[in-house]
Write a protein that holds these residues in place. Structure first.
Motif, PDB file in Angstrom:
ATOM      1  N   LEU A  98       0.834  -1.209   0.000  1.00  0.00           N
ATOM      2  CA  LEU A  98       0.000   0.000   0.000  1.00  0.00           C
ATOM      3  C   LEU A  98       0.861   1.248   0.000  1.00  0.00           C
ATOM      4  CD1 LEU A  98      -2.786  -0.919   2.570  1.00  0.00           C
ATOM      5  CD2 LEU A  98      -3.078  -0.596   0.118  1.00  0.00           C
ATOM      6  N   GLY A 101       2.088   1.978  -3.249  1.00  0.00           N
ATOM      7  CA  GLY A 101       1.056   2.347  -4.215  1.00  0.00           C
ATOM      8  C   GLY A 101       0.799   1.279  -5.255  1.00  0.00           C
ATOM      9  N   LEU A 102       1.015   0.008  -4.914  1.00  0.00           N
ATOM     10  CA  LEU A 102       0.709  -1.049  -5.878  1.00  0.00           C
ATOM     11  C   LEU A 102      -0.800  -1.144  -6.055  1.00  0.00           C
ATOM     12  CD1 LEU A 102       3.260  -3.815  -4.818  1.00  0.00           C
ATOM     13  CD2 LEU A 102       3.509  -1.991  -6.504  1.00  0.00           C
ATOM     14  N   PRO A 103      -1.249  -1.418  -7.284  1.00  0.00           N
ATOM     15  CA  PRO A 103      -2.693  -1.522  -7.509  1.00  0.00           C
ATOM     16  C   PRO A 103      -3.271  -2.732  -6.759  1.00  0.00           C
ATOM     17  CG  PRO A 103      -1.481  -2.143  -9.491  1.00  0.00           C
ATOM     18  CD  PRO A 103      -0.467  -1.618  -8.521  1.00  0.00           C
ATOM     19  N   PHE A 162      -3.834 -10.790 -10.204  1.00  0.00           N
ATOM     20  CA  PHE A 162      -3.853  -9.463 -10.834  1.00  0.00           C
ATOM     21  C   PHE A 162      -5.272  -9.023 -11.189  1.00  0.00           C
ATOM     22  CE2 PHE A 162       0.670 -10.362 -12.236  1.00  0.00           C
ATOM     23  CZ  PHE A 162       1.221  -9.301 -11.536  1.00  0.00           C
ATOM     24  N   PRO A 166     -12.161  -4.420  -8.371  1.00  0.00           N
ATOM     25  CA  PRO A 166     -12.006  -3.207  -7.549  1.00  0.00           C
ATOM     26  C   PRO A 166     -12.895  -3.303  -6.306  1.00  0.00           C
ATOM     27  CG  PRO A 166     -12.703  -2.667  -9.804  1.00  0.00           C
ATOM     28  CD  PRO A 166     -12.712  -4.148  -9.695  1.00  0.00           C
ATOM     29  N   GLY A 170     -11.913   1.323  -0.183  1.00  0.00           N
ATOM     30  CA  GLY A 170     -10.507   1.089   0.142  1.00  0.00           C
ATOM     31  C   GLY A 170      -9.797   0.270  -0.919  1.00  0.00           C
ATOM     32  N   PRO A 171      -8.477   0.183  -0.841  1.00  0.00           N
ATOM     33  CA  PRO A 171      -7.681  -0.516  -1.855  1.00  0.00           C
ATOM     34  C   PRO A 171      -7.380  -1.988  -1.542  1.00  0.00           C
ATOM     35  CG  PRO A 171      -6.266   0.832  -0.478  1.00  0.00           C
ATOM     36  CD  PRO A 171      -7.637   0.959   0.094  1.00  0.00           C
TER      37      PRO A 171
ATOM     38  N   TYR B  32     -10.158   1.018   6.375  1.00  0.00           N
ATOM     39  CA  TYR B  32      -8.736   1.185   6.651  1.00  0.00           C
ATOM     40  C   TYR B  32      -8.119   2.388   5.967  1.00  0.00           C
ATOM     41  CZ  TYR B  32      -8.723  -3.246   8.967  1.00  0.00           C
ATOM     42  OH  TYR B  32      -8.972  -4.249   9.838  1.00  0.00           O
ATOM     43  N   GLU B  33      -8.793   2.872   4.917  1.00  0.00           N
ATOM     44  CA  GLU B  33      -8.142   3.865   4.072  1.00  0.00           C
ATOM     45  C   GLU B  33      -7.785   5.122   4.854  1.00  0.00           C
ATOM     46  OE1 GLU B  33      -8.151   4.904  -0.606  1.00  0.00           O
ATOM     47  OE2 GLU B  33     -10.003   4.247   0.292  1.00  0.00           O
ATOM     48  N   PHE B  36      -3.953   5.444   6.341  1.00  0.00           N
ATOM     49  CA  PHE B  36      -2.731   5.671   5.575  1.00  0.00           C
ATOM     50  C   PHE B  36      -3.086   6.407   4.291  1.00  0.00           C
ATOM     51  CE2 PHE B  36      -4.370   1.337   5.195  1.00  0.00           C
ATOM     52  CZ  PHE B  36      -4.845   1.383   3.907  1.00  0.00           C
ATOM     53  N   TYR B  38      -2.848   6.407   0.340  1.00  0.00           N
ATOM     54  CA  TYR B  38      -2.676   5.429  -0.727  1.00  0.00           C
ATOM     55  C   TYR B  38      -2.664   6.171  -2.053  1.00  0.00           C
ATOM     56  CZ  TYR B  38      -3.643   1.484  -3.838  1.00  0.00           C
ATOM     57  OH  TYR B  38      -3.586   0.545  -4.840  1.00  0.00           O
ATOM     58  N   ASP B  39      -1.545   6.087  -2.721  1.00  0.00           N
ATOM     59  CA  ASP B  39      -1.370   6.807  -3.973  1.00  0.00           C
ATOM     60  C   ASP B  39      -0.960   5.790  -5.035  1.00  0.00           C
ATOM     61  OD1 ASP B  39      -0.949   8.667  -5.895  1.00  0.00           O
ATOM     62  OD2 ASP B  39       0.906   9.482  -5.038  1.00  0.00           O
ATOM     63  N   PRO B  40      -1.945   5.156  -5.690  1.00  0.00           N
ATOM     64  CA  PRO B  40      -1.623   4.010  -6.545  1.00  0.00           C
ATOM     65  C   PRO B  40      -0.811   4.389  -7.788  1.00  0.00           C
ATOM     66  CG  PRO B  40      -3.948   4.549  -6.720  1.00  0.00           C
ATOM     67  CD  PRO B  40      -3.393   5.423  -5.640  1.00  0.00           C
ATOM     68  N   VAL B  41       0.058   3.467  -8.174  1.00  0.00           N
ATOM     69  CA  VAL B  41       0.952   3.635  -9.317  1.00  0.00           C
ATOM     70  C   VAL B  41       0.352   2.918 -10.526  1.00  0.00           C
ATOM     71  CG1 VAL B  41       3.250   3.014 -10.175  1.00  0.00           C
ATOM     72  CG2 VAL B  41       2.969   3.701  -7.792  1.00  0.00           C
ATOM     73  N   LEU B  43       0.906   0.767 -13.600  1.00  0.00           N
ATOM     74  CA  LEU B  43       2.044  -0.096 -13.936  1.00  0.00           C
ATOM     75  C   LEU B  43       2.512   0.112 -15.380  1.00  0.00           C
ATOM     76  CD1 LEU B  43       0.933  -3.456 -12.240  1.00  0.00           C
ATOM     77  CD2 LEU B  43       2.082  -1.493 -11.214  1.00  0.00           C
ATOM     78  N   VAL B 188      -5.541  -3.310 -13.801  1.00  0.00           N
ATOM     79  CA  VAL B 188      -4.314  -3.562 -13.033  1.00  0.00           C
ATOM     80  C   VAL B 188      -3.092  -2.980 -13.754  1.00  0.00           C
ATOM     81  CG1 VAL B 188      -3.670  -5.858 -13.900  1.00  0.00           C
ATOM     82  CG2 VAL B 188      -3.158  -5.232 -11.539  1.00  0.00           C
ATOM     83  N   ARG B 245     -16.209   1.878  -9.779  1.00  0.00           N
ATOM     84  CA  ARG B 245     -15.259   2.037  -8.681  1.00  0.00           C
ATOM     85  C   ARG B 245     -13.820   1.762  -9.115  1.00  0.00           C
ATOM     86  NH1 ARG B 245     -18.680  -2.717  -6.559  1.00  0.00           N
ATOM     87  NH2 ARG B 245     -17.234  -4.464  -6.464  1.00  0.00           N
ATOM     88  N   ARG B 247     -10.060   2.474 -10.396  1.00  0.00           N
ATOM     89  CA  ARG B 247      -9.114   3.567 -10.125  1.00  0.00           C
ATOM     90  C   ARG B 247      -8.414   4.034 -11.389  1.00  0.00           C
ATOM     91  NH1 ARG B 247      -7.951   4.365  -4.476  1.00  0.00           N
ATOM     92  NH2 ARG B 247      -8.952   2.710  -3.269  1.00  0.00           N
TER      93      ARG B 247
END
Lengths: 282, 280
Positions: A98, A101-103, A162, A166, A170-171, B32-33, B36, B38-41, B43, B188, B245, B247
């Motif tokens: 997290l 920042g991994l998806p 993978f 979604p 939250g992630p 939980y968000e 922390f 969370y700034d997703p990358v 890929l 993803v 939903r 991202r």
């Protein structure tokens, strides 16, 4: 479907005759045609047992060895399949992932490895009694293992990897090991699943944080869905999936730190928490 | 000899916990968000994730397929193409047989997966001369290599859920099929758009094969589309739900592979066909 298969052409496409030919599988009326109250149960007399990672494995030798001895004993009396959770290493993995920042799908791809490690630990302890780690989806080897009296240890994280959908909020991936084991039992037509944790069952609140938490001895899926505790001891996705499940009638949560609870649950006693799904309830 | 020590509940053996932001949490609560940032990358955001329709393209054979492959070959040195495949009539036959036998959804999903894999292998053979490469789900992490080599990786559109597919409400056809797998692959990878090659111009007010007065919808939000509560949809229902939903993958483009140039235009980012977008 009783007629032999026939090839149909004429609209530019080539079809095989069936009652789904040319149909849109998205069409609700078409989906409904495939429903039935019955469903063939593939292995109905097997019980799935899930051992908690955080609740059992992370407590080490003192918690694990007595439970392994209990498993070595009960495996001679019941046809069962074991799955294990990952515990604190899963939490650490997710926390790092997290921060990086991994998806969500990337996180889901990672966590299963920590559970596989626990499966190997358990197998090392039980190998002399006849346990075996089943490869990811080698379901069709289960009859061989079970009829020869072995104890299959299965991978609990479902292979969403993978492709983890979604999450609603939250992630964090939501299709975890409890859910994976539930689906494993359901697709094989099992009727019962027993989760071995470090509490006497399901509480109204997290008993580790709230002194006023009350143990739920027996409840139904419908009642639980109507009044879901904020934090549950098993994945929420499990309850969502159970709603549409055809086979699982009973989910039992027992305390693996108390000797004999698992054996009693396998023998059909109502120890811990018993959640039942009434026919077509929910 | 295993020693059996019966510990009383109040003196349960201690957990050995690795310190982290999630240590000691049950992971079953969604809240939980807040704990922390969370700034997703993304890929590989420049990958073009495409689905070749099973029933709409593959089952039409050479006449429909070859011109589309020509377009893909022409575009492959300009774009990173990840080509995924649909199932079609053989998958429908499997679902029909399995339904008659009253087998569980997970089994249908596992067996239904065989057909798009066959189709992906067919595409690989046809594109082999141009760098077509068949890949399994487990090869997903090798995508950077395949693109660096100038290949066209080809895989099934099905997500790998298989036996772990959830039981379907009111039926037994798996909810996650090849549209879902293609969308989730794009999500993803961090790709903004997933492109679905079919044999219609996209989305219509009704099935244009059955109702000639159906009109074309060039662009529609996911929420509005679901609110219309249509009995039938151009893509799997669950994909439209997930889109809301997502991202990264915020647009689903449906193009007509039977019309020359539409696939190429879509790869160039043109709004041909129909676009279903994530409402903000």
């Amino acid at each position: 479907m009783s007629k032999p298969a026939r090839i149909v052409t004429g609209d530019g496409r080539t079809h095989i005759a069936s009652n789904l030919m040319r149909e849109s599988l998205v069409d609700r009326r078409v989906v409904k045609k495939t429903d039935s109250d019955q469903e063939f149960a593939i292995m109905p007399d097997v019980t799935l047992v899930g051992l908690g990672g955080h609740s059992i494995f992370d407590r080490g030798k003192e918690a694990l060895l007595p439970l392994a001895a209990e498993l070595a004993d009960v495996m001679t009396k019941h046809k069962m399949v074991i799955g294990v959770g990952g515990g604190t290493r899963v939490r650490h993995t997710i926390s790092i992932a997290l921060d990086l920042g991994l998806p969500t799908g990337g996180i889901a791809q990672l966590v299963g490895a920590m559970e596989e490690a626990n499966a190997v630990f358990l197998n090392a302890l039980l190998a002399k009694h006849g346990s075996i780690v089943m490869q990811r989806e080698h379901f069709w080897e289960l009859p061989l293992y079970l009829t020869s009296g072995m104890l299959p240890i299965v991978i609990s994280t479902p292979p969403y990897h993978f492709w983890e959908p979604p999450p609603e909020d939250g992630p964090l991936p939501t299709h975890g090991s409890d859910f994976g084991l539930f689906i494993h039992a359901e697709v094989l037509g099992m009727q019962r699943i027993i989760f071995v944790k470090d509490e006497d069952g399901l509480y109204t609140r997290d008993p580790k944080k709230h002194a006023d938490a009350k143990l739920i001895r027996r409840t139904t899926l419908a009642a639980l869905l109507a009044d879901m505790p904020e934090e549950t001891i098993v994945d929420r996705q499990l309850f969502t999936a159970w709603r549409t499940a055809r086979h699982i009638r009973e989910v039992q949560i027992v305390n693996g730190l108390e000797r004999g609870q698992l054996a009693r649950a396998l023998a059909g006693e109502d120890v811990g928490t018993v959640i039942v799904k009434e026919a077509r309830d929910a | 000899m295993l020693k059996s020590v019966p510990p009383a509940p109040h003196e349960a053996p201690a957990r050995r916990v690795i310190e982290s932001t999630l240590a000691g949490t049950p992971l079953t609560s969604g809240a939980y968000e807040t704990q922390f940032t969370y700034d997703p990358v993304a890929l590989m955001p420049d990958v073009k994730v495409l689905k070749m329709g099973g029933q709409s393209i593959m089952d039409r054979g050479r006449a429909a397929l070859f011109p589309i492959l020509d377009e893909l070959v022409a575009a492959k040195d300009k774009h990173k193409l990840l080509l995924c495949c649909g199932g079609g009539t053989r998958a429908r036959h499997i679902y029909a047989v399995a339904s008659e036998l009253e087998l569980p959804t997970g089994l249908l999903a596992a067996l239904g997966g065989y057909v798009p894999r066959q189709n992906a292998r067919m595409l690989q053979m046809l594109l082999a001369n141009h760098g077509g490469l068949f890949m399994l789900h487990d090869d997903f992490e090798k995508l950077p290599l395949y693109f660096r080599l100038g290949c066209i990786p080809i895989m099934t559109g099905m997500p790998p859920f298989g036996y772990w597919e959830k039981p379907t409400e009111g039926g037994r056809i798996p909810a996650h099929r090849t549209d879902a797998g293609v969308f989730l692959s794009a999500e993803v990878l961090g790709a903004k758009r997933a492109i679905f090659i079919k044999d219609e111009d996209g989305l219509f007010t009704d099935d244009p094969k059955k109702n000639p007065s159906a009109t074309h919808i060039p662009k529609i939000g996911a929420r509005e589309l679901l609110q219309r509560d249509l009995g039938d949809l151009v893509l799997e229902r669950i994909v439209i739900e997930y889109l809301q939903r997502a991202r990264f993958c915020h647009e689903l483009q449906i193009v007509n592979g039977m019309k020359r140039g539409q696939v190429t235009a879509a790869l160039e980012g043109e709004d041909v066909g129909s676009i279903i977008y994530k409402d903000t």
